[in-house]
Design a protein around this motif. Structure first.
Motif, PDB file in Angstrom:
ATOM      1  N   PRO A 237      -1.797  65.331 -11.212  1.00 15.70           N
ATOM      2  CA  PRO A 237      -3.148  64.766 -11.181  1.00 15.70           C
ATOM      3  C   PRO A 237      -3.179  63.537 -10.276  1.00 15.70           C
ATOM      4  O   PRO A 237      -2.191  62.813 -10.196  1.00 15.70           O
ATOM      5  N   PRO A 238      -4.307  63.308  -9.609  1.00 14.55           N
ATOM      6  CA  PRO A 238      -4.369  62.205  -8.653  1.00 14.55           C
ATOM      7  C   PRO A 238      -4.266  60.846  -9.342  1.00 14.55           C
ATOM      8  O   PRO A 238      -4.664  60.697 -10.493  1.00 14.55           O
ATOM      9  N   ALA A 239      -3.728  59.882  -8.611  1.00 11.30           N
ATOM     10  CA  ALA A 239      -3.713  58.503  -9.118  1.00 11.30           C
ATOM     11  C   ALA A 239      -5.126  57.960  -8.982  1.00 11.30           C
ATOM     12  O   ALA A 239      -5.799  58.201  -7.985  1.00 11.30           O
ATOM     13  N   LEU A 240      -5.592  57.239  -9.996  1.00 12.53           N
ATOM     14  CA  LEU A 240      -6.978  56.771  -9.973  1.00 12.53           C
ATOM     15  C   LEU A 240      -7.160  55.543  -9.090  1.00 12.53           C
ATOM     16  O   LEU A 240      -8.219  55.350  -8.481  1.00 12.53           O
ATOM     17  N   PHE A 241      -6.125  54.721  -9.004  1.00 10.97           N
ATOM     18  CA  PHE A 241      -6.241  53.469  -8.250  1.00 10.97           C
ATOM     19  C   PHE A 241      -5.321  53.480  -7.037  1.00 10.97           C
ATOM     20  O   PHE A 241      -4.162  53.857  -7.141  1.00 10.97           O
ATOM     21  N   PRO A 242      -5.861  53.028  -5.897  1.00 13.21           N
ATOM     22  CA  PRO A 242      -5.054  53.062  -4.677  1.00 13.21           C
ATOM     23  C   PRO A 242      -3.956  51.995  -4.662  1.00 13.21           C
ATOM     24  O   PRO A 242      -2.946  52.173  -4.006  1.00 13.21           O
ATOM     25  N   THR A 243      -4.157  50.905  -5.398  1.00  9.09           N
ATOM     26  CA  THR A 243      -3.161  49.824  -5.379  1.00  9.09           C
ATOM     27  C   THR A 243      -2.941  49.306  -6.795  1.00  9.09           C
ATOM     28  O   THR A 243      -3.751  49.545  -7.699  1.00  9.09           O
ATOM     29  N   ASP A 244      -1.843  48.548  -6.973  1.00  6.95           N
ATOM     30  CA  ASP A 244      -1.562  47.933  -8.274  1.00  6.95           C
ATOM     31  C   ASP A 244      -2.642  46.904  -8.625  1.00  6.95           C
ATOM     32  O   ASP A 244      -3.015  46.754  -9.796  1.00  6.95           O
ATOM     33  N   ALA A 245      -3.137  46.206  -7.591  1.00 10.18           N
ATOM     34  CA  ALA A 245      -4.171  45.191  -7.839  1.00 10.18           C
ATOM     35  C   ALA A 245      -5.423  45.852  -8.399  1.00 10.18           C
ATOM     36  O   ALA A 245      -6.039  45.339  -9.346  1.00 10.18           O
ATOM     37  N   ALA A 246      -5.767  47.004  -7.846  1.00 11.54           N
ATOM     38  CA  ALA A 246      -6.941  47.728  -8.333  1.00 11.54           C
ATOM     39  C   ALA A 246      -6.725  48.171  -9.779  1.00 11.54           C
ATOM     40  O   ALA A 246      -7.641  48.096 -10.606  1.00 11.54           O
ATOM     41  N   ALA A 247      -5.514  48.611 -10.086  1.00 12.93           N
ATOM     42  CA  ALA A 247      -5.198  49.037 -11.446  1.00 12.93           C
ATOM     43  C   ALA A 247      -5.292  47.855 -12.404  1.00 12.93           C
ATOM     44  O   ALA A 247      -5.784  47.998 -13.531  1.00 12.93           O
ATOM     45  N   ALA A 248      -4.869  46.680 -11.934  1.00  9.40           N
ATOM     46  CA  ALA A 248      -4.875  45.486 -12.787  1.00  9.40           C
ATOM     47  C   ALA A 248      -6.297  45.062 -13.130  1.00  9.40           C
ATOM     48  O   ALA A 248      -6.558  44.496 -14.192  1.00  9.40           O
ATOM     49  N   ARG A 249      -7.242  45.365 -12.250  1.00  9.77           N
ATOM     50  CA  ARG A 249      -8.645  44.988 -12.493  1.00  9.77           C
ATOM     51  C   ARG A 249      -9.316  45.906 -13.507  1.00  9.77           C
ATOM     52  O   ARG A 249     -10.374  45.607 -14.037  1.00  9.77           O
ATOM     53  N   TRP A 250      -8.695  47.076 -13.722  1.00  3.88           N
ATOM     54  CA  TRP A 250      -9.365  48.113 -14.507  1.00  3.88           C
ATOM     55  C   TRP A 250      -9.749  47.703 -15.931  1.00  3.88           C
ATOM     56  O   TRP A 250     -10.917  47.903 -16.333  1.00  3.88           O
ATOM     57  N   PRO A 251      -8.856  47.105 -16.723  1.00  2.00           N
ATOM     58  CA  PRO A 251      -9.233  46.831 -18.124  1.00  2.00           C
ATOM     59  C   PRO A 251     -10.520  46.015 -18.241  1.00  2.00           C
ATOM     60  O   PRO A 251     -11.387  46.334 -19.073  1.00  2.00           O
ATOM     61  N   GLU A 252     -10.657  45.026 -17.385  1.00  2.71           N
ATOM     62  CA  GLU A 252     -11.858  44.195 -17.448  1.00  2.71           C
ATOM     63  C   GLU A 252     -13.093  44.995 -17.039  1.00  2.71           C
ATOM     64  O   GLU A 252     -14.153  44.931 -17.676  1.00  2.71           O
ATOM     65  N   LEU A 253     -12.893  45.775 -15.972  1.00  3.59           N
ATOM     66  CA  LEU A 253     -13.979  46.625 -15.474  1.00  3.59           C
ATOM     67  C   LEU A 253     -14.422  47.606 -16.560  1.00  3.59           C
ATOM     68  O   LEU A 253     -15.623  47.824 -16.787  1.00  3.59           O
ATOM     69  N   ALA A 254     -13.458  48.197 -17.240  1.00  5.23           N
ATOM     70  CA  ALA A 254     -13.743  49.181 -18.284  1.00  5.23           C
ATOM     71  C   ALA A 254     -14.511  48.517 -19.433  1.00  5.23           C
ATOM     72  O   ALA A 254     -15.495  49.082 -19.944  1.00  5.23           O
ATOM     73  N   ALA A 255     -14.071  47.317 -19.815  1.00 10.18           N
ATOM     74  CA  ALA A 255     -14.726  46.609 -20.916  1.00 10.18           C
ATOM     75  C   ALA A 255     -16.185  46.333 -20.578  1.00 10.18           C
ATOM     76  O   ALA A 255     -17.089  46.567 -21.389  1.00 10.18           O
ATOM     77  N   ARG A 256     -16.423  45.897 -19.340  1.00 12.38           N
ATOM     78  CA  ARG A 256     -17.817  45.620 -18.935  1.00 12.38           C
ATOM     79  C   ARG A 256     -18.621  46.887 -18.877  1.00 12.38           C
ATOM     80  O   ARG A 256     -19.785  46.928 -19.285  1.00 12.38           O
ATOM     81  N   GLY A 257     -17.990  47.949 -18.370  1.00 10.67           N
ATOM     82  CA  GLY A 257     -18.676  49.239 -18.271  1.00 10.67           C
ATOM     83  C   GLY A 257     -19.175  49.698 -19.634  1.00 10.67           C
ATOM     84  O   GLY A 257     -20.302  50.182 -19.772  1.00 10.67           O
ATOM     85  N   ARG A 258     -18.347  49.522 -20.658  1.00 15.04           N
ATOM     86  CA  ARG A 258     -18.717  49.965 -22.011  1.00 15.04           C
ATOM     87  C   ARG A 258     -19.925  49.186 -22.541  1.00 15.04           C
ATOM     88  O   ARG A 258     -20.699  49.694 -23.344  1.00 15.04           O
ATOM     89  N   GLU A 259     -20.070  47.932 -22.051  1.00 22.95           N
ATOM     90  CA  GLU A 259     -21.178  47.101 -22.528  1.00 22.95           C
ATOM     91  C   GLU A 259     -22.506  47.451 -21.863  1.00 22.95           C
ATOM     92  O   GLU A 259     -23.567  47.226 -22.436  1.00 22.95           O
ATOM     93  N   ILE A 260     -22.421  47.998 -20.645  1.00 19.96           N
ATOM     94  CA  ILE A 260     -23.651  48.221 -19.874  1.00 19.96           C
ATOM     95  C   ILE A 260     -24.572  49.236 -20.542  1.00 19.96           C
ATOM     96  O   ILE A 260     -25.777  49.064 -20.633  1.00 19.96           O
TER      97      ILE A 260
END
Ligand SMILES: Nc1ncnc2c1ncn2[C@@H]1O[C@H](COP(=O)(O)OP(=O)(O)OP(=O)(O)O)[C@@H](O)[C@H]1O
Ligand SMILES: [Mg+2]
Length: 323
Positions: A237-260
């Motif tokens: 399966p494809p990797a979702l994030f192109p870089t480690d930095a992008a992966a590191a941003r994910w938890p915060e992004l996900a948390a905000r997404g759930r609130e929207i």
């Protein structure tokens, strides 16, 4: 990860083995297309009468006679019965051999069933393809150029693939002298030649296929004198994030997404499922890496609808590091 010591296209015969349904035929086809794009005349030998290659190229079945599926890409379906008939007809002592092997009601079934005569003769056909010369001759050391720069063997699933590869030694052990012994020895020598032949293991990054691949690699090492180039981990399966930095941003992004709102929350849920798929695959790949000291190469999961000649070219591009 380090590639195999010898690039795949430097071999004359590459045998593709693995569990049923893991993508042996797709990888064989991808390898053939990649080789053809480098100007190599390639034939895919489908073992045991399989006929999947033509379908992948959206062409009519090519049968035992074989045929062209794309520029510089040929395929043939090695049906054991056809291979045995061709072999016997070509043998000088056809009658004697026939009587000895098949005419004997005690030996005949024994040779065919237990000793895997069909496997041996099918592998003999592979050797014959390797020998084929453009002047129509067949020999290990002829003068004319080879008809095929590369023979890709699309082997049957695990157990049968293993018996195919071990059939030369098995026949040598039982015959000890005679034409079948000599033939078996030549095939064994071809497989054992690290420069000429190589085995490519194919698996999926899933529990059962990985377990079976580890067992198959060990049995190959025990039973067959042949070099193993490495393991293709197919359908990753494809990797979702192109870089480690992008992966590191994910938890915060996900948390905000759930609130929207519910739409964004659903998208986050989909993404997390993909992340888990990838993590699971990584776990299986890690197991392969730690249990087998073999080079590994990942080939991504493509959209199934795209698995035509162009799709095979894409698969071939992912094989590039090993070519
Ligand atoms: N990388 C991939 N991405 C998407 N689909 C794939 C990929 N590899 C294989 N497939 C699909 O998976 C299925 C099995 O592939 P394939 O026929 O090559 O397996 P196989 O190992 O040759 O099977 P068998 O043991 O039956 O000969 C096919 O439908 C094929 O199109
Ligand atoms: Mg197949």
């Amino acid at each position: 990860m380090t590639p195999p010591p010898t690039p795949l296209l430097n071999h004359r015969v590459v045998v593709v083995v693995g569990k049923g349904g893991v993508g042996k035929s797709v990888i064989s086809g991808g390898l053939a297309v990649a080789a053809s794009r480098r100007g190599k005349r390639t034939v895919v030998a489908e073992m045991n009468g399989a006929e999947t290659m033509a379908a992948l190229f959206d062409a009519e079945p090519v049968g035992y006679a074989g045929g062209e599926l794309a520029p510089l890409v040929h395929a043939m379906s090695i049906r054991p019965a056809d291979a045995i008939e061709e072999y016997l007809l070509r043998m000088l002592r056809f009658r004697i051999l026939y009587d000895v092997v098949f005419g004997n009601r005690f030996i005949g079934p024994f040779m065919n069933g237990v000793m895997g005569l069909s496997d041996l003769i099918s592998m003999g056909k592979v050797m014959d393809l390797e020998w084929n010369r453009t002047d129509g001759s067949h020999s290990a050391d002829g003068d004319a150029p080879h008809t095929w720069d590369l023979v890709v063997v699309d082997a049957p699933a695990t157990g049968h693939g293993l018996s195919l590869l071990s059939s030369p030694q098995a026949m040598m052990d039982i015959t000890r002298v005679g034409p079948l012994f000599n033939n078996a020895r030549m095939i064994r020598d071809l497989l054992a030649d690290r420069a000429r032949a190589s085995v490519l293991l194919v698996t999926l990054a899933e529990d059962m296929p990985v377990t079976e691949t580890i067992e198959l690699a060990r049995k190959l090492e025990e039973r067959v004198d042949v070099g193993v180039a490495g393991v293709i981990v197919n359908g990753v399966p494809p990797a979702l994030f192109p870089t480690d930095a992008a992966a590191a941003r994910w938890p915060e992004l996900a948390a905000r997404g759930r609130e929207i709102g519910s739409l964004a929350a659903a998208a986050v849920q989909d993404a997390e499922r993909l992340l888990r798929d990838r993590q699971r695959a990584d776990g299986h790949i890690e197991r392969l890496r730690s249990e087998l000291g073999l080079p590994l190469l990942e080939v991504p999961l493509l959209n199934r609808r795209d698995l035509d000649a162009e799709g095979l070219a894409t698969i071939g591009q992912h094989l590039e590091p090993w070519l």
